[in-house]
Each structure stands twice: as C-alpha cells, then as structure tokens.
Design a protein around this motif. Structure first.
Motif, mmCIF file in Angstrom:
data_model
loop_
_atom_site.group_PDB
_atom_site.id
_atom_site.type_symbol
_atom_site.label_atom_id
_atom_site.label_comp_id
_atom_site.label_asym_id
_atom_site.label_seq_id
_atom_site.Cartn_x
_atom_site.Cartn_y
_atom_site.Cartn_z
ATOM 1 N N ALA A 198 0.835 -1.209 0.000
ATOM 2 C CA ALA A 198 0.000 0.000 0.000
ATOM 3 C C ALA A 198 0.869 1.258 0.000
ATOM 4 N N VAL A 199 1.962 1.233 0.771
ATOM 5 C CA VAL A 199 2.846 2.408 0.825
ATOM 6 C C VAL A 199 3.416 2.697 -0.570
ATOM 7 N N LYS A 200 3.810 1.657 -1.296
ATOM 8 C CA LYS A 200 4.343 1.828 -2.666
ATOM 9 C C LYS A 200 3.226 2.273 -3.610
ATOM 10 N N GLY B 220 -17.003 -9.933 -9.984
ATOM 11 C CA GLY B 220 -16.056 -9.629 -11.062
ATOM 12 C C GLY B 220 -15.022 -8.583 -10.683
ATOM 13 N N LEU B 221 -14.800 -8.372 -9.386
ATOM 14 C CA LEU B 221 -13.872 -7.312 -8.963
ATOM 15 C C LEU B 221 -12.512 -7.844 -8.519
ATOM 16 N N LEU B 222 -12.403 -9.165 -8.316
ATOM 17 C CA LEU B 222 -11.205 -9.706 -7.658
ATOM 18 C C LEU B 222 -10.024 -9.888 -8.614
ATOM 19 N N VAL B 223 -8.842 -9.492 -8.171
ATOM 20 C CA VAL B 223 -7.596 -9.756 -8.896
ATOM 21 C C VAL B 223 -6.664 -10.460 -7.910
ATOM 22 N N ASP B 224 -6.263 -11.694 -8.217
ATOM 23 C CA ASP B 224 -5.350 -12.421 -7.326
ATOM 24 C C ASP B 224 -3.920 -11.974 -7.585
ATOM 25 N N ILE B 225 -3.153 -11.860 -6.494
ATOM 26 C CA ILE B 225 -1.750 -11.495 -6.652
ATOM 27 C C ILE B 225 -0.913 -12.417 -5.755
ATOM 28 N N ASP B 226 0.169 -12.956 -6.342
ATOM 29 C CA ASP B 226 1.047 -13.827 -5.560
ATOM 30 C C ASP B 226 1.843 -12.936 -4.610
ATOM 31 N N ILE C 19 6.448 -7.892 -6.530
ATOM 32 C CA ILE C 19 5.010 -7.738 -6.263
ATOM 33 C C ILE C 19 4.520 -6.404 -6.839
ATOM 34 N N VAL C 20 5.330 -5.368 -6.684
ATOM 35 C CA VAL C 20 4.953 -4.053 -7.231
ATOM 36 C C VAL C 20 4.761 -4.171 -8.747
ATOM 37 N N PHE D 238 1.622 -6.015 -9.506
ATOM 38 C CA PHE D 238 0.475 -5.174 -9.145
ATOM 39 C C PHE D 238 0.179 -4.195 -10.296
ATOM 40 N N LYS D 239 1.254 -3.564 -10.816
ATOM 41 C CA LYS D 239 1.058 -2.611 -11.915
ATOM 42 C C LYS D 239 0.493 -3.319 -13.146
ATOM 43 N N LYS D 240 1.033 -4.508 -13.397
ATOM 44 C CA LYS D 240 0.546 -5.291 -14.553
ATOM 45 C C LYS D 240 -0.940 -5.581 -14.369
#
Ligand code: AP5
Length: 209
Positions: A17-19, A185-191, A199-200, A203-205
């Motif tokens: 979140a800070v990034k 339809g709002l969820l985006v999974d992130i490893d 991760i940043v 996240f941008k992708k």
C-alpha cells in the motif's frame, strides 16, 4: 482509483500500500493503523479496542464501519483510495457497497508458513508506521526508523498465540470475501510470496498501468 487490499495478516498489504500510494497518488486507509493510533493516544476508541486487537480478534462491525464511512466522506480521498484491512467481514462489505463504489479488490495469496515468518520478524516504527523485518528489511540502526528516526517496536498482536488467532479469524470471517468479490467480477489475485519489487511489478501489470 478505489481499491481494496484483501489478504491474511502479514501478507504484505501495508507494505505494498505504501508503494501503491506513490504510484497511484491516492490515500491509504488502514483500519489497523487508525485503531493503533487510537490505542497510542488512549482515546475512548483506543481504550475500547486495545484488548480486542492484542488478542488478535476483530473490532465490532458497527464501530469499524462508522469509522470508515466517516473517513471516506473526507475531501482528500476524492481522487481515490486504498482500503488496507477493510472490509474484513461480509457485513462490512455490504455496508461499504452502500457508501462507496470499488474498482478492484487485490487478493494477496500467501500460505500460512509465509504469514508466520513475516509476522514473526516484523518491526514497526511507532512514529510513521513503516514496516521493517528482522531478516528481509532491517532498519540500518537497530530500533531506529530509517525514515523518521522514530522508535521501532514489535506489535502486541505479533506474538505467536495472537498470530494463530488472527489466522483463524481470517479463515472464518474474512476469507469468504474472496468469493464475494470474485462473484462481482472485482477480484484480482496477486502472488504475495515474492520480494516486494516483484510484487509491485505484478500489481502494476494487474492494473494495466
Ligand atoms: P491490521 O493492522 O490491518 O493487521 P493485519 O490485516 O493483520 O495486517 P498486518 O498489518 O498484520 O499485515 P500486512 O498484510 O499489512 O503485512 P505487512 O505489510 O505489515 O489490523 C490489526 C488489528 O486491527 C486486527 O487484528 C483487528 O483487531 C483490528 N482491525 C483492523 N481492521 C479491522 C476491520 N476491518 N474490522 C475489524 N477489526 C479490524 O508485512 C508484514 C511483514 O512482512 C513486515 O515485516 C514486512 O516488512 C514484511 N514483508 C511484507 N512484504 C514482504 C515481501 N514481499 N517479502 C518479504 N517481506 C515482506
């Protein structure tokens, strides 16, 4: 952009979140940080929530929803926000839908072993809230924040028994939000297991930016 960061304790929501605040130029709204500030100030809210937080349980929905509703009515969030740690129950999600429209929910995926190793080593600045880690991200000088010179301490809810309790609470009360938001339809999974820079990038992708 209006985002929710969803995931188990210690998944790295606050760290990303800070990034993300820098990248998106939006406000981070961390209910955990708001409650910790109230505890530090010994305000009526702080006195009410301290024991609940230390035990790793959730603050009641009514208190939490009222706090977020008030925060989201302020002028500085009109460009967008990241809700870090809210909603954590279906009741909170239902209430939120009544006062804000969310663009995406980022779901941080990490196994319990990762949570335990991250929270077991977490160190937090008392003044600016920056998250360090005893192995992955040490302060240059032990006990002193690199960013503001504040005291670096270990959160009361990062004791092993509180971490276990928080994981149980997450599974029972918060994890159902994954299907709740996926079905909308709002969820985006992130490893959430790689190091922060990767991760940043992911996240941008995921946001197409
Ligand atoms: P809150 O502060 O929200 O705690 P949490 O969700 O348990 O989340 P954490 O802050 O523990 O973890 P995080 O995912 O932000 O991970 P972090 O980035 O710090 O809530 C605290 C309490 O407040 C709750 O238990 C509850 O009582 C109450 N509360 C809050 N919201 C509520 C709500 N909506 N309803 C009811 N009650 C509520 O990272 C963890 C560590 O890992 C750090 O040391 C960091 O440096 C390190 N790290 C992070 N990412 C990486 C990485 N990629 N690689 C290596 N290390 C990493």
């Amino acid at each position: 952009m209006k985002l929710i960061f969803l995931g188990p304790p210690g998944a790295g929501k606050g760290t990303l979140a800070v990034k993300a605040v820098d990248i998106l130029k939006v406000q981070q709204i961390s209910t955990g940080s708001i409650f910790r500030a109230a505890v530090a100030a010994e305000s009526p809210l702080g006195l009410k929530v301290k024991a609940i937080m230390d035990a790793g349980a959730l603050v009641d929905d009514e208190t939490t929803i009222a706090l977020v509703k008030e925060r989201l009515a302020m002028d500085d969030i009109q460009k967008g926000f990241i809700l870090d740690g809210f909603p954590r129950t279906i009741a909170q999600a239902e209430a939120l839908s009544g006062f804000s429209k969310i663009d995406k929910v980022i779901n941080f995926e990490i196994p319990d072993s990762g949570v335990i190793s991250r929270l077991g080593g977490r160190q937090v600045c008392r003044k600016c809230g920056y998250n360090f880690h005893a192995i992955y991200n040490k302060p240059s000088k032990s006990g002193v924040c690199d960013h503001c010179g504040g005291d670096v301490y270990i959160r009361d809810d990062d004791r092993p028994e509180a971490i276990q309790k928080r994981l149980v609470v997450y599974r029972e009360q918060t994890e159902p939000l994954i299907n709740y938001y996926r079905s909308k339809g709002l969820l985006v999974d992130i490893d959430a297991t790689p190091m922060v820079d990767e991760i940043v990038m992911n996240f941008k992708k995921a946001l197409g930016i």
